[in-house]
Design a protein around this motif. Sequence first.
Motif, PDB file in Angstrom:
ATOM      1  N   GLN A   1      -5.678   1.933  -5.601  1.00  0.00           N
ATOM      2  CA  GLN A   1      -6.609   2.158  -6.703  1.00  0.00           C
ATOM      3  C   GLN A   1      -8.067   2.290  -6.279  1.00  0.00           C
ATOM      4  O   GLN A   1      -8.918   2.585  -7.094  1.00  0.00           O
ATOM      5  CB  GLN A   1      -6.472   1.032  -7.722  1.00  0.00           C
ATOM      6  N   ILE A   2      -8.377   2.063  -5.003  1.00  0.00           N
ATOM      7  CA  ILE A   2      -9.779   2.119  -4.579  1.00  0.00           C
ATOM      8  C   ILE A   2     -10.213   3.547  -4.305  1.00  0.00           C
ATOM      9  O   ILE A   2      -9.389   4.417  -4.015  1.00  0.00           O
ATOM     10  CB  ILE A   2     -10.037   1.230  -3.339  1.00  0.00           C
ATOM     11  N   ASP A   3     -11.515   3.768  -4.389  1.00  0.00           N
ATOM     12  CA  ASP A   3     -12.059   5.062  -3.991  1.00  0.00           C
ATOM     13  C   ASP A   3     -11.818   5.248  -2.506  1.00  0.00           C
ATOM     14  O   ASP A   3     -12.047   4.333  -1.713  1.00  0.00           O
ATOM     15  CB  ASP A   3     -13.568   5.121  -4.266  1.00  0.00           C
ATOM     16  N   GLY A   4     -11.355   6.405  -2.120  1.00  0.00           N
ATOM     17  CA  GLY A   4     -11.078   6.671  -0.715  1.00  0.00           C
ATOM     18  C   GLY A   4      -9.885   5.897  -0.187  1.00  0.00           C
ATOM     19  O   GLY A   4      -9.870   5.491   0.970  1.00  0.00           O
ATOM     20  N   ALA A   5      -8.897   5.685  -1.039  1.00  0.00           N
ATOM     21  CA  ALA A   5      -7.696   4.950  -0.613  1.00  0.00           C
ATOM     22  C   ALA A   5      -7.069   5.644   0.591  1.00  0.00           C
ATOM     23  O   ALA A   5      -7.061   6.876   0.673  1.00  0.00           O
ATOM     24  CB  ALA A   5      -6.683   4.881  -1.753  1.00  0.00           C
ATOM     25  N   PRO A   6      -6.565   4.857   1.536  1.00  0.00           N
ATOM     26  CA  PRO A   6      -5.960   5.489   2.716  1.00  0.00           C
ATOM     27  C   PRO A   6      -4.710   6.274   2.328  1.00  0.00           C
ATOM     28  O   PRO A   6      -3.866   5.768   1.578  1.00  0.00           O
ATOM     29  CB  PRO A   6      -5.616   4.308   3.622  1.00  0.00           C
ATOM     30  N   PRO A   7      -4.593   7.499   2.805  1.00  0.00           N
ATOM     31  CA  PRO A   7      -3.412   8.298   2.471  1.00  0.00           C
ATOM     32  C   PRO A   7      -2.155   7.795   3.179  1.00  0.00           C
ATOM     33  O   PRO A   7      -1.039   8.046   2.731  1.00  0.00           O
ATOM     34  CB  PRO A   7      -3.777   9.709   2.946  1.00  0.00           C
ATOM     35  N   LEU A   8      -2.355   7.074   4.279  1.00  0.00           N
ATOM     36  CA  LEU A   8      -1.230   6.619   5.086  1.00  0.00           C
ATOM     37  C   LEU A   8      -1.622   5.320   5.784  1.00  0.00           C
ATOM     38  O   LEU A   8      -2.750   5.174   6.245  1.00  0.00           O
ATOM     39  CB  LEU A   8      -0.912   7.690   6.135  1.00  0.00           C
TER      40      LEU A   8
END
Length: 167
Positions: free
Chosen positions: A5-12
């Motif tokens: 849910q965070i901005d810039g969540a890690p894609p992996l």
Amino acid sequence: FLLRQIDGAPPLLAVKGNRAVAAAPAVGIVGARNASLSGTKFAGLLAREIGRAGYTIVSGLARGIDTAAHRASLDTGTVAAMAGGLDKPYPPENIGLLDELTHGQGLAISEMPFGWEPRARDFPRRNRLIAGMSLGLVVVEAELRSGSLITARNAAAFRRQLFAVPG
């Protein structure tokens, strides 16, 4: 999983250990690498009691407060967010702790690929993971210019609860 849910969540994320601990609500504990004895003891006490209350402890595997928090929550669940690849832990003296953690009630996570040596600029990214996974963040004995306060700023930006233990 709050991290999504965070901005810039890690894609992996690379993960190693007991993935079930990531399903529990989490509290981050970070602080001084050169912590006082009382700060280290208090961080351990907090981690142990918060873990017994059903929360996973998230920290950064660093010296001092992070190490105390991970050690105290080995039985209840802990997540080590790493700046390098999962096979490149830092600092080297916590390799044994990381092994104990990933073979028990713990999980190691990283945005970096295997073989990635942690660099100074990778630690703020790691701190973002700690804040992003946690409902709240406890900062113990942080220096004015420290990664702990970067983590606290991230936690505030993510609208997480913030708690401070002065040194």
